[in-house]
Structure formats: C-alpha cells, structure tokens
Design a protein around this motif. Structure first.
Motif: not given
Length: 89
Positions: A18-27, A65-68, A70-75, A79-81
C-alpha cells in the motif's frame, strides 16, 4: 533530483503493498535503491561533487543495514526483494 510524491507512492505500492505503508522494510529499501540510482547518475556527470558522494555512501550503508535486518528476519522476503530489485547476481 528528488523523488516526487507520486513516484514514492508507486514505489511503496509496488514493494510494500500500500502507498500508506511507508514503514515497511521492503518499501524503504526500494526507495533507497531509487535514490541511489539517481545520485549515481548525477555523480557520473559531476565527478568532483564530493559532498554528494559522501551522501551516496551513507545511503548505501543504510540500505545495507536494512538488507541485513531483512535477511535475518525474513529470508524469503529478502531473496524475493533482491531478485525484484536486481541488487545481486
């Protein structure tokens, strides 16, 4: 040089759901990747712009640091990102 609000909204819609989900790591990672691409293009034309180069290095470190995280918490999400953004080969 900066991103427009429409571009930011489309990035968060594509990567965070969603456009409002600005706190997501992927975004956030996708937004940093877009800014890094723009600054890299600027630095190819302006090779002596050292302050912008420093800012680019800070953005790269923040993305790393954000990628690290994400890798630790949602592998699977990590990988998809990286596949979707084309960050690693």
């Amino acid at each position: 040089m900066s991103l427009t609000t429409e571009k930011k909204a489309s990035i968060f819609t594509e990567f965070a759901g969603r456009a409002e989900n600005t706190g997501s790591i992927e975004g956030q990672i996708a937004l940093l990747t877009e800014r890094i691409g723009q600054i890299s293009k600027h630095l190819q034309e302006n090779k002596k712009d050292f302050s912008t180069h420093r800012g680019l290095m800070q953005l790269v470190g923040k993305r790393k640091s954000l990628l690290i995280y994400l890798q630790r918490h949602n592998l699977q999400g990590y990988r998809a990102l990286i596949e979707k953004l084309g960050l690693r080969k």
